[in-house]
Design an enzyme around this catalytic site. Structure first.
Site, PDB file in Angstrom:
ATOM      1  N   HIS A  71     -12.696 -13.939  11.867  1.00  0.00           N
ATOM      2  CA  HIS A  71     -14.105 -13.578  11.722  1.00  0.00           C
ATOM      3  C   HIS A  71     -14.339 -12.679  10.515  1.00  0.00           C
ATOM      4  CE1 HIS A  71     -15.131 -15.317  15.694  1.00  0.00           C
ATOM      5  NE2 HIS A  71     -13.827 -15.141  15.851  1.00  0.00           N
ATOM      6  N   GLU A 115       8.671  -5.893  -1.553  1.00  0.00           N
ATOM      7  CA  GLU A 115       9.580  -5.054  -2.325  1.00  0.00           C
ATOM      8  C   GLU A 115      10.830  -5.837  -2.751  1.00  0.00           C
ATOM      9  OE1 GLU A 115       9.174  -0.603  -1.288  1.00  0.00           O
ATOM     10  OE2 GLU A 115      11.194  -1.136  -0.695  1.00  0.00           O
ATOM     11  N   LYS A 137       5.678   7.558  -9.210  1.00  0.00           N
ATOM     12  CA  LYS A 137       6.204   8.888  -8.897  1.00  0.00           C
ATOM     13  C   LYS A 137       6.324   9.728 -10.165  1.00  0.00           C
ATOM     14  CE  LYS A 137       8.886   7.346  -4.939  1.00  0.00           C
ATOM     15  NZ  LYS A 137      10.209   7.099  -4.414  1.00  0.00           N
TER      16      LYS A 137
HETATM   17  O1  PA5 Z   1      12.670   0.253   1.166  1.00  0.00           O
HETATM   18  C1  PA5 Z   1      12.707   1.223   0.437  1.00  0.00           C
HETATM   19  O2  PA5 Z   1      13.674   1.458  -0.257  1.00  0.00           O
HETATM   20  C2  PA5 Z   1      11.551   2.197   0.393  1.00  0.00           C
HETATM   21  O3  PA5 Z   1      10.459   1.743   1.087  1.00  0.00           O
HETATM   22  C3  PA5 Z   1      11.983   3.504   1.002  1.00  0.00           C
HETATM   23  O4  PA5 Z   1      12.370   3.284   2.323  1.00  0.00           O
HETATM   24  C4  PA5 Z   1      10.864   4.530   0.939  1.00  0.00           C
HETATM   25  O5  PA5 Z   1      10.448   4.711  -0.390  1.00  0.00           O
HETATM   26  C5  PA5 Z   1      11.342   5.851   1.498  1.00  0.00           C
HETATM   27  O6  PA5 Z   1      12.470   6.286   0.819  1.00  0.00           O
HETATM   28  P1  PA5 Z   1      13.414   7.375   1.447  1.00  0.00           P
HETATM   29  O7  PA5 Z   1      13.992   6.833   2.684  1.00  0.00           O
HETATM   30  O8  PA5 Z   1      14.448   7.645   0.408  1.00  0.00           O
HETATM   31  O9  PA5 Z   1      12.566   8.588   1.712  1.00  0.00           O
END
Ligand code: PA5
Length: 432
Positions: free
Chosen positions: A306, A285, A420
């Site tokens: 394996h 990310e 989303k």
């Molecule tokens: O690292 C991030 O920003 C994402 O993985 C969020 O943690 C994830 O989408 C969950 O978001 P939220 O904490 O707003 O529910």
């Protein structure tokens, strides 16, 4: 004192080559550590081991104690950065089969990390009539997966305990002021913990996001923070020559320039499986944007030798591996002599499984390096809370440095929203 040692011997990258990045790293370090422009700067995690809310830290410990006293199960509701860090630490430090064992601390289970009704029904079935509490964790307070799971578990709690007692079993970790979850908590009087504005989800394990479930699971969160502080102190020197965390960041960028665009994080301790999942999110990310990035993958060895071993040994040569080597195993088994030796295993008698595992690691590194897969090795002394805190901070800081060298912003995640929008349109959410 916890410690981590980086070994780049099997990468084919010389220290001179690494040090070509010396001034670039110094400048990135300066910008990284300068006073933030505003609280949404997302660099709060850098200071977390020393600069955290002490009052909230005590409240986390108190809440964990209460939950340990009144609950057999603790359901941690969150997704991505809002649950992976907790799961990584809890699974790494607990008994491998802790979910099957009778234990003194509540069993931590996870919900809101997918939208499968089968998963949720199975989880509800597993909890059965056991006493439980929940922790819903969402920085935005609006993420669909945890929101659905929370609605369902809130109703179950209220039906089981009544509205008043249910309130005492709901813990909310969210933004300090905004979002649907914050509003609901204010309305209902739930105990809340804060996801700091200046800490993004994937960098939030050392905030209440990770610390409450980790403490409930019986892990010493003081030790975890102390390990992170060891790392904060150790990697404070911006001189690349002395900073192994930054050397790792540089090495992976050099490998990437040499067309190695997949990094496989390797463990030889299956308890580290979820640590790798946490790492995958952190790096995926943070770096996967602007058509750039090193794809983060993970394997549990020797299990996956394996299954994935063939590809790594002889498949497309765009891979490198980073091996987490835990020097000291927390328990061991000696292989005994067998009078008949029908299995032909007596050549191992007197040796420990830990020793055999190490030899498997050495043999694999040698084979993969010979096969054209450079290997970075990260040595940690042992697997305990303090060392894990150190490793978490090491990877977070390296990620911030690496993303900057790559030329991306390691603290945003614009692409996560794309699916989303489509999903909300298909679900006919108002406004989409
Ligand atoms: O690292 C991030 O920003 C994402 O993985 C969020 O943690 C994830 O989408 C969950 O978001 P939220 O904490 O707003 O529910």
């Amino acid at each position: 004192m916890s410690n981590i040692k980086l070994n780049l011997t099997n990468t084919g990258i010389s220290m001179d080559k690494i040090l070509e990045y010396k001034s670039e790293v110094k400048e990135i370090d300066r910008v990284l550590r300068k006073e933030p422009n505003d609280e949404k700067d997302f660099r709060g995690w850098l200071e977390l081991p020393t600069n955290y809310d002490k009052e909230e830290f005590d409240r986390i410990k108190k809440a964990a104690k209460k939950i340990q006293e009144d609950s057999e199960v603790f359901v941690c509701i969150g997704i991505g950065g809002s649950y992976l860090g907790a799961r990584a630490v809890i699974e790494a430090l607990n008994n491998s089969f802790y979910s099957y064992k009778k234990q003194s601390t509540p069993l931590v289970l996870y919900a809101g990390n997918n939208i499968s009704p089968v998963y949720l029904n199975d989880l509800i079935d597993l909890i059965g009539d056991r006493d439980f509490s929940i922790n819903v964790i969402s920085k935005s307070g609006t993420t669909t997966e945890p929101a659905i799971a929370f609605r369902i578990f809130r109703e179950i709690l209220e039906n089981k305990y009544g509205v008043e007692e249910a309130r005492n079993r709901i813990y909310v970790t969210t933004d300090k002021a905004r979002g649907a979850l914050k509003e609901l908590s204010n309305e209902e009087g739930y105990e809340t913990f804060v996801v700091p504005d200046n800490v993004g989800g994937r960098y939030s394990v050392l905030t209440a996001v990770g610390l409450l479930p980790i403490a409930v699971a019986g892990v010493d969160i003081n030790e975890l923070m102390q390990g992170a502080k060891d790392a904060q102190d150790k990697y404070a020197d911006s001189d690349l020559k002395y900073n192994e965390c930054y050397q790792y960041a540089v090495a992976r960028n050099i490998l990437n320039k040499n067309l190695k665009d997949i990094e496989i994080l390797v463990n030889y301790e299956p308890k580290m499986h979820y640590f790798i999942e946490w790492w995958k999110q952190l790096y995926g990310e943070s770096e996967g944007k602007m058509a750039k990035g090193i794809f983060p993958a993970g394997v549990d060895f020797t299990t996956d030798l394996h299954s994935m071993g063939q590809y790594i040994q002889e498949g497309k040569r765009n891979l490198f591996e980073t091996v987490i080597n835990i020097e000291e195993t927390s328990s061991d088994i000696t292989i005994k002599e067998d009078g008949d030796n029908l299995d032909g295993l007596n050549y191992l008698s007197g040796k420990t499984m830990g020793y055999v595992n190490k030899k498997a690691m050495e043999a694999t590194i040698e084979a993969h390096v010979t096969g054209g897969v450079p290997n970075v090795v990260i040595n940690m002394d042992k697997l305990d809370a303090r060392s894990l805190g150190h490793l978490i901070y090491f990877f977070e800081l390296a990620c911030a440095m690496s993303g900057n060298i790559l030329g991306v912003n390691p603290f945003n995640q614009p692409g996560v929203e794309e699916y989303k929008k489509n999903m909300f349109r298909l679900l006919e959410k108002p406004g989409y």
